[in-house]
Design a protein around this motif. Structure first.
Motif, PDB file in Angstrom:
ATOM      1  N   LYS A  87     -57.404  52.263  11.443  1.00  0.00           N
ATOM      2  CA  LYS A  87     -56.271  53.154  11.347  1.00  0.00           C
ATOM      3  C   LYS A  87     -56.274  54.126  12.521  1.00  0.00           C
ATOM      4  CE  LYS A  87     -56.008  53.161   6.289  1.00  0.00           C
ATOM      5  NZ  LYS A  87     -56.100  54.018   5.075  1.00  0.00           N
TER       6      LYS A  87
ATOM      7  N   GLY B  89     -54.965  46.920   7.059  1.00  0.00           N
ATOM      8  CA  GLY B  89     -55.205  47.287   8.456  1.00  0.00           C
ATOM      9  C   GLY B  89     -56.659  47.297   8.853  1.00  0.00           C
ATOM     10  N   THR B  90     -57.534  47.798   7.973  1.00  0.00           N
ATOM     11  CA  THR B  90     -58.953  47.889   8.314  1.00  0.00           C
ATOM     12  C   THR B  90     -59.644  46.530   8.325  1.00  0.00           C
ATOM     13  OG1 THR B  90     -59.388  48.421   5.983  1.00  0.00           O
ATOM     14  CG2 THR B  90     -59.232  50.265   7.534  1.00  0.00           C
TER      15      THR B  90
ATOM     16  N   TYR C  12     -51.411  47.752  13.467  1.00  0.00           N
ATOM     17  CA  TYR C  12     -49.967  47.965  13.521  1.00  0.00           C
ATOM     18  C   TYR C  12     -49.221  46.632  13.499  1.00  0.00           C
ATOM     19  CZ  TYR C  12     -45.429  49.573  15.251  1.00  0.00           C
ATOM     20  OH  TYR C  12     -44.082  49.830  15.389  1.00  0.00           O
TER      21      TYR C  12
END
Length: 406
Positions: free
Chosen positions: A205, A199-200, A171
């Protein structure tokens, strides 16, 4: 072509007159009568001769001077005056925009007006980014500097009592990427350090959740809220979350001018709505005494719940309540909203009414042509829901589990 040995032979040696040595491609060295050597780049714009002083030898080496000359030639080919471009670049280098300044620029110029969770963004930057790379020059930061920050979030910092938070790491990355893109588009500061990260790469996630509290679990929670173990703030917040299916931030930010008891309407302003849309919800008759009580208690503060707590504080308190109840599967405050939606659907409330109560935009053609607020339908649904909550706790009609608790 100029050689290093030639420069050394002239450096600091008095000359009978000043002259210029040429190296090609516009690069030259001006030798003064005092033996001072200065690199210069000569070029033309619209037939006019121009010149830039690049620096003095030996502070600037021959190789560095040639690199500076190539940079000037590139600017010239792109249609820029190298002298102006170099001056601007030097100014940026002398007064660089820091990481903190760039992120704060996005927060102030964009997020404060367009994101209701701006306080959460600012708190996360202040906690996870500013202490480590906040004073770094943004243009000098490398991807590895940012990854070190995200790794601390993902793994946690036991010495600071920070738990591992892989979802939060992703985030923060997305917020930072949006901020740096905003700065880049506005030419406030430019970096591409985060462009290749997703993000990964730094966390994971958030899983799609389907946690819905059972009737027994809701009864446990409502019963707990009658006592004094939970703080007054959280007791009222949880009760209103259960009744209205609102987002936590809508109640956390709620002010008394949103509540019209005469008309029986709670209007969530766009600034408090995640989707930047106005949300209207009828106030069930059984809930009005609670709102009146809160006004008598907190009216002077302006806030429905008496004060403005941070999202992190409220979320942490919610986790604590869940742990006290010792339910087999953990839940969050947001799961109260999902439970509200599911149980209203189970009671036969039309899906479009539930969506309106949740503050979701209607899909398809309805989103374009249907501007109805469905207030009668929403009021009937909430009245039925409050009645259902009272039945869960075996309360008679004239004694509501949702009564005020001092």
């Amino acid at each position: 072509m100029i050689y290093e040995t030639t420069l050394r032979s002239y450096n600091g040696k008095p000359q009978t007159e000043a002259f210029t040595l040429t190296d090609g491609k516009g690069l030259g060295v001006r030798v003064s009568v005092l033996g001072k050597l200065r690199f210069q780049f000569r070029y033309k714009i619209n037939g006019q001769n121009k010149r830039i002083d690049l620096g003095d030898y030996p502070d600037l080496s021959l190789r560095q001077a040639r690199d500076a000359m190539e940079e000037c030639r590139t600017w010239l080919a792109q249609g820029h005056d190298p002298k102006l471009k170099r001056s601007m670049t030097r100014q940026e280098s002398l007064l660089p925009v820091t990481v903190e300044q760039a992120l704060e620029y996005w927060l102030k110029e964009y997020a404060e007006e367009n994101r209701v969770n701006v306080d959460k963004n600012r708190a996360q930057f202040a906690k996870h980014i500013y202490p480590y790379i906040g004073n770094y020059s943004l243009v000098d930061t490398e991807t590895r500097h940012w990854i070190e920050c995200f790794d601390r979030i993902r793994r946690g910092v036991p010495s600071l009592k920070q738990r591992p938070a892989p979802v939060a790491a992703g985030y923060v990355l997305q917020s930072a990427k949006q901020a740096l893109r905003f700065c880049r588009v506005r030419r406030y500061a430019i970096t591409h350090a985060l462009d290749d990260l997703i993000g990964t790469d730094v966390g994971k996630k958030q899983n799609k959740k389907d946690r819905v509290l059972s009737d027994i679990e809701l009864t446990d929670l409502l019963t707990l809220l009658e006592g004094r173990k939970v703080s007054f703030y959280m007791r009222q917040l949880c009760k209103l979350l259960i009744v209205f299916g609102a987002r936590t931030q809508e109640l956390r930010l709620s002010q008394f001018d949103e509540w019209d008891l005469d008309r029986g309407i709670w209007t969530v302003p766009k600034s408090h709505s995640k989707t930047n849309t106005l949300i209207t919800r009828p106030i069930p008759e059984r809930i009005k005494p609670l709102i009146e009580f809160l006004y008598r208690r907190h009216g002077q503060t302006g806030y429905l719940l008496g004060e403005l707590k941070s999202a992190e504080t409220v979320s942490g308190s919610g986790r604590k309540i869940c742990s006290w109840l010792k339910h087999q599967e953990s839940w969050t405050l947001h799961d109260l909203r999902r439970s509200f939606a599911t149980k209203l659907n189970d009671l036969g409330v039309a899906p479009y009414v539930v969506e309106q109560l949740l503050g979701h935009a209607l899909g398809g053609v309805m989103a374009i042509y249907n501007r109805s607020q469905y207030l009668p339908e929403k009021k009937a649904a909430l009245d039925m829901w409050v009645e259902r909550l009272d039945l869960l706790t075996d309360k008679p009609d004239n004694v509501s589990i949702l009564k005020r608790t001092a």
